[in-house]
Design a protein around this motif. Structure first.
Motif, PDB file in Angstrom:
ATOM      1  N   GLY A 198      41.388  50.549  52.431  1.00  0.00           N
ATOM      2  CA  GLY A 198      41.407  49.413  51.527  1.00  0.00           C
ATOM      3  C   GLY A 198      42.526  48.463  51.891  1.00  0.00           C
ATOM      4  O   GLY A 198      43.648  48.903  52.182  1.00  0.00           O
ATOM      5  N   VAL A 199      42.237  47.162  51.907  1.00  0.00           N
ATOM      6  CA  VAL A 199      43.235  46.134  52.226  1.00  0.00           C
ATOM      7  C   VAL A 199      43.094  44.979  51.249  1.00  0.00           C
ATOM      8  O   VAL A 199      41.977  44.573  50.911  1.00  0.00           O
ATOM      9  N   ARG A 200      44.230  44.464  50.773  1.00  0.00           N
ATOM     10  CA  ARG A 200      44.235  43.289  49.904  1.00  0.00           C
ATOM     11  C   ARG A 200      45.403  42.393  50.310  1.00  0.00           C
ATOM     12  O   ARG A 200      46.552  42.853  50.418  1.00  0.00           O
ATOM     13  N   LEU A 201      45.116  41.126  50.564  1.00  0.00           N
ATOM     14  CA  LEU A 201      46.131  40.135  50.893  1.00  0.00           C
ATOM     15  C   LEU A 201      46.280  39.141  49.741  1.00  0.00           C
ATOM     16  O   LEU A 201      45.301  38.821  49.052  1.00  0.00           O
ATOM     17  N   PHE A 202      47.512  38.643  49.546  1.00  0.00           N
ATOM     18  CA  PHE A 202      47.817  37.702  48.475  1.00  0.00           C
ATOM     19  C   PHE A 202      48.494  36.462  49.043  1.00  0.00           C
ATOM     20  O   PHE A 202      49.398  36.563  49.871  1.00  0.00           O
ATOM     21  N   SER A 203      48.055  35.304  48.568  1.00  0.00           N
ATOM     22  CA  SER A 203      48.800  34.079  48.832  1.00  0.00           C
ATOM     23  C   SER A 203      49.935  33.996  47.820  1.00  0.00           C
ATOM     24  O   SER A 203      49.994  34.774  46.855  1.00  0.00           O
ATOM     25  N   CYS A 204      50.835  33.060  48.007  1.00  0.00           N
ATOM     26  CA  CYS A 204      51.950  32.883  47.066  1.00  0.00           C
ATOM     27  C   CYS A 204      51.432  32.600  45.663  1.00  0.00           C
ATOM     28  O   CYS A 204      51.899  33.170  44.678  1.00  0.00           O
ATOM     29  N   HIS A 205      50.425  31.735  45.550  1.00  0.00           N
ATOM     30  CA  HIS A 205      49.866  31.397  44.244  1.00  0.00           C
ATOM     31  C   HIS A 205      49.223  32.606  43.585  1.00  0.00           C
ATOM     32  O   HIS A 205      49.412  32.860  42.382  1.00  0.00           O
ATOM     33  N   GLU A 206      48.450  33.393  44.360  1.00  0.00           N
ATOM     34  CA  GLU A 206      47.756  34.554  43.798  1.00  0.00           C
ATOM     35  C   GLU A 206      48.744  35.590  43.269  1.00  0.00           C
ATOM     36  O   GLU A 206      48.499  36.227  42.239  1.00  0.00           O
ATOM     37  N   LEU A 207      49.847  35.755  43.952  1.00  0.00           N
ATOM     38  CA  LEU A 207      50.793  36.799  43.567  1.00  0.00           C
ATOM     39  C   LEU A 207      51.662  36.391  42.387  1.00  0.00           C
ATOM     40  O   LEU A 207      51.962  37.213  41.508  1.00  0.00           O
ATOM     41  N   PHE A 208      52.054  35.112  42.322  1.00  0.00           N
ATOM     42  CA  PHE A 208      53.032  34.693  41.316  1.00  0.00           C
ATOM     43  C   PHE A 208      52.451  33.868  40.171  1.00  0.00           C
ATOM     44  O   PHE A 208      53.182  33.519  39.242  1.00  0.00           O
ATOM     45  N   SER A 209      51.160  33.556  40.210  1.00  0.00           N
ATOM     46  CA  SER A 209      50.598  32.646  39.207  1.00  0.00           C
ATOM     47  C   SER A 209      50.683  33.196  37.791  1.00  0.00           C
ATOM     48  O   SER A 209      50.782  32.427  36.826  1.00  0.00           O
ATOM     49  N   SER A 210      50.641  34.510  37.642  1.00  0.00           N
ATOM     50  CA  SER A 210      50.682  35.098  36.303  1.00  0.00           C
ATOM     51  C   SER A 210      52.099  35.434  35.843  1.00  0.00           C
ATOM     52  O   SER A 210      52.288  35.973  34.753  1.00  0.00           O
ATOM     53  N   ILE A 211      53.097  35.107  36.668  1.00  0.00           N
ATOM     54  CA  ILE A 211      54.490  35.411  36.338  1.00  0.00           C
ATOM     55  C   ILE A 211      55.124  34.216  35.632  1.00  0.00           C
ATOM     56  O   ILE A 211      55.040  33.088  36.115  1.00  0.00           O
ATOM     57  N   LYS A 212      55.731  34.464  34.501  1.00  0.00           N
ATOM     58  CA  LYS A 212      56.412  33.400  33.762  1.00  0.00           C
ATOM     59  C   LYS A 212      57.552  32.837  34.608  1.00  0.00           C
ATOM     60  O   LYS A 212      58.355  33.585  35.172  1.00  0.00           O
ATOM     61  N   ASP A 213      57.583  31.526  34.702  1.00  0.00           N
ATOM     62  CA  ASP A 213      58.592  30.827  35.513  1.00  0.00           C
ATOM     63  C   ASP A 213      58.548  31.274  36.970  1.00  0.00           C
ATOM     64  O   ASP A 213      59.568  31.409  37.645  1.00  0.00           O
ATOM     65  N   SER A 303      49.903  38.501  63.093  1.00  0.00           N
ATOM     66  CA  SER A 303      49.181  38.507  64.367  1.00  0.00           C
ATOM     67  C   SER A 303      47.679  38.369  64.168  1.00  0.00           C
ATOM     68  O   SER A 303      46.969  37.904  65.072  1.00  0.00           O
ATOM     69  N   ALA A 304      47.203  38.780  62.985  1.00  0.00           N
ATOM     70  CA  ALA A 304      45.773  38.660  62.685  1.00  0.00           C
ATOM     71  C   ALA A 304      45.412  37.289  62.137  1.00  0.00           C
ATOM     72  O   ALA A 304      44.239  37.028  61.836  1.00  0.00           O
ATOM     73  N   GLY A 305      46.404  36.409  61.979  1.00  0.00           N
ATOM     74  CA  GLY A 305      46.129  35.037  61.571  1.00  0.00           C
ATOM     75  C   GLY A 305      46.306  34.739  60.105  1.00  0.00           C
ATOM     76  O   GLY A 305      45.845  33.701  59.621  1.00  0.00           O
ATOM     77  N   ALA A 306      46.973  35.618  59.347  1.00  0.00           N
ATOM     78  CA  ALA A 306      47.183  35.393  57.910  1.00  0.00           C
ATOM     79  C   ALA A 306      48.681  35.254  57.632  1.00  0.00           C
ATOM     80  O   ALA A 306      49.239  35.933  56.760  1.00  0.00           O
ATOM     81  N   GLN A 307      49.338  34.351  58.346  1.00  0.00           N
ATOM     82  CA  GLN A 307      50.796  34.234  58.306  1.00  0.00           C
ATOM     83  C   GLN A 307      51.349  33.887  56.934  1.00  0.00           C
ATOM     84  O   GLN A 307      52.506  34.200  56.632  1.00  0.00           O
ATOM     85  N   ASP A 308      50.555  33.250  56.105  1.00  0.00           N
ATOM     86  CA  ASP A 308      51.054  32.797  54.800  1.00  0.00           C
ATOM     87  C   ASP A 308      50.734  33.768  53.678  1.00  0.00           C
ATOM     88  O   ASP A 308      50.799  33.408  52.502  1.00  0.00           O
ATOM     89  N   LYS A 309      50.401  35.022  54.023  1.00  0.00           N
ATOM     90  CA  LYS A 309      50.009  35.986  53.007  1.00  0.00           C
ATOM     91  C   LYS A 309      50.750  37.304  53.186  1.00  0.00           C
ATOM     92  O   LYS A 309      51.231  37.624  54.266  1.00  0.00           O
ATOM     93  N   ILE A 310      50.817  38.053  52.098  1.00  0.00           N
ATOM     94  CA  ILE A 310      51.423  39.377  52.080  1.00  0.00           C
ATOM     95  C   ILE A 310      50.387  40.343  51.523  1.00  0.00           C
ATOM     96  O   ILE A 310      49.523  39.929  50.732  1.00  0.00           O
TER      97      ILE A 310
END
Length: 453
Positions: A198-213, A303-310
């Motif tokens: 199983g693999v899941r990648l997150f953009s900055c918005h996806e990871l922090f959008s539900s965090i207050k401030d 290296s797989a081309g998803a430099q802006d994700k974690i």
């Protein structure tokens, strides 16, 4: 992700290597988004000459690394995880349904796509290099894997497909398939088993959008690697990814095994995730490890081309879950064609409660074998692989009973106990004696040992 990096050793046997008579069915590579259908193939596996292996419609020149045997090739293409009503299929479908139901994209479609028909033949680059596994890592050794040649092998884990699927643009996926490793011989180990990645990648918005401030939070920084994070990750990002991963897997295990399940996490090490964890569950009073997971190495993601994700990754063994859930005592049973085994798992739906009813418990036959080890390098797993190749699924367990070093000659002797038991019928001493004698002869011929028979 490879659950436990317990890689094994095996020697190349001139008499048990692939012969020109081998014929097995296989599955070609198939990875279509939002599809979990496998594609049958009419291609076989054969060796038209001693230097070429044809497998899944392709030819592979054999070299000094080629060590795949007829016994292993006979398992390629069986795809037990795609066989309807098989216990491995039931586990796969339960996990798949859980992810389809609970993780949806913006348009209400399943977030995770599933790939359960990917070819088990991969390159060494896919199996090791793409996962950043060092060139000198023990898991790469010829003695630990099934190699077609120096460049191709039978995958040792479903992680071999991580890089390709991320590179194809996928952010969330499950990959399921048969994997091949050398191992010891007992009721819980088999050279072919089944994993789910199983693999899941997150953009900055996806990871922090539900965090207050959370507007000012970032995924990356120029920092330092510690036991808790990679040098390029912010601590906030790692903590959220780790929290999401553990939450997803805890919900999955609870869904499979029921409410009230106790879960604990143990720190561990995998070459391509950091930090890494193993999940253990308490089932019927016993703690059992069921999967490995961690925050993906950013170098791999980049290296797989998803430099802006974690992202995170996990790997679980279908046999392990099925043995726990259905109380199946012997891993060899998953390969049984006995209706008394298979019909127990036929039901109206995949969530039907099943408790395996043991087949008649046939008596074991026990034989010991002793020999002096050769002066050259010797590994127990060399012997285990030879025993498995000759005895097949009649071998229930092999145990090293005694190790003796002669005080004068310094020669070392091993004594092994081989337990023979057929899962579906009673063995006779005559047929076991023939197999045991063949093991003795092959050990002398192939491993260079000096028999003490």
């Amino acid at each position: 992700m490879a659950m436990l990096w317990k890689f094994m050793r095996v020697a190349k046997y001139s008499k048990t290597a692939l012969s020109s008579k081998v014929k097995v069915r296989g599955v070609p590579t198939h990875s279509r988004h939002s599809s979990s259908k496998s594609v049958p193939s009419d291609f076989g596996a054969s060796a038209p000459c001693s230097n070429t292996l044809e497998l899944l419609g392709k030819s592979y020149p054999q070299d000094d690394y080629s060590n795949v045997t007829e016994k292993i090739l006979s398992k390629v293409g069986k795809n037990l995880h795609n066989r309807k009503h098989h216990p491995l299929w039931l586990i796969k479908e339960q996990v798949k349904e859980h992810f389809y139901k609970h993780y949806l994209g913006r348009r209400g479609t399943p977030l995770f796509s599933v790939y359960d028909g990917l070819s088990p033949v991969v390159t060494v680059q896919q199996n090791f290099d793409s996962l950043l596994i060092p060139q000198n890592h023990a898991s790469r050794r010829k003695e630990d894997n099934y190699y077609l040649n120096r460049d191709h092998m039978l995958r040792a884990h479903t992680s071999a497909h991580q890089w390709d699927l991320i590179h194809a643009g996928l952010d969330a996926f499950l990959a399921v398939g048969d994997v091949y490793r050398r191992d010891t011989i007992d009721s819980t180990h088999y050279p072919v088993f089944h994993q789910m990645e199983g693999v899941r990648l997150f953009s900055c918005h996806e990871l922090f959008s539900s965090i207050k401030d959370g507007e000012g939070l970032q995924l990356f920084e120029q920092g330092h690697r510690t036991a808790h994070k990679q040098e390029c990750h912010t601590m906030e990002a790692v903590r959220l990814v780790e929290f999401n991963l553990k939450q997803v897997l805890t919900k999955l295990m609870t869904h499979i095994f029921g409410d009230g399940l106790q879960v604990r996490w143990v720190d561990c090490y995998f070459p391509f995730t950091h930090p890494s964890f193993e999940m253990e569950i308490n089932f019927q009073g016993e703690w059992m490890e069921v999967l490995g997971c961690g925050v993906m190495e950013q170098q791999l993601v980049n290296s797989a081309g998803a430099q802006d994700k974690i992202g995170w990754a996990f790997g679980l063994g279908l046999e392990r879950l099925a043995m726990i859930l259905y109380d199946i005592p012997d891993i060899r049973l998953f390969w049984s064609e006995d209706e008394r085994f298979l019909k127990q798992f036929i039901g109206p739906h995949i969530w039907q409660k099943v408790k395996f009813q043991p087949l008649s418990r046939y008596p074991p036959l026990i034989n010991d074998i002793s020999f002096w080890l050769p002066s050259e390098t010797y590994s127990q797993n060399d012997f285990y692989d030879l025993v498995r190749t000759i005895g097949g699924d009649l071998i229930e367990k092999v145990v090293l009973l005694d190790e003796f070093a002669h005080p004068k000659t310094k020669k070392v002797s091993h004594c092994y106990r081989i337990i023979y038991r057929h899962p579906e019928r009673t063995l006779t001493q005559d047929e076991v004696h023939r197999i045991h004698h063949a093991i003795e002869e092959s050990a002398v011929r192939e491993l260079g040992v000096e028999g003490r028979f």
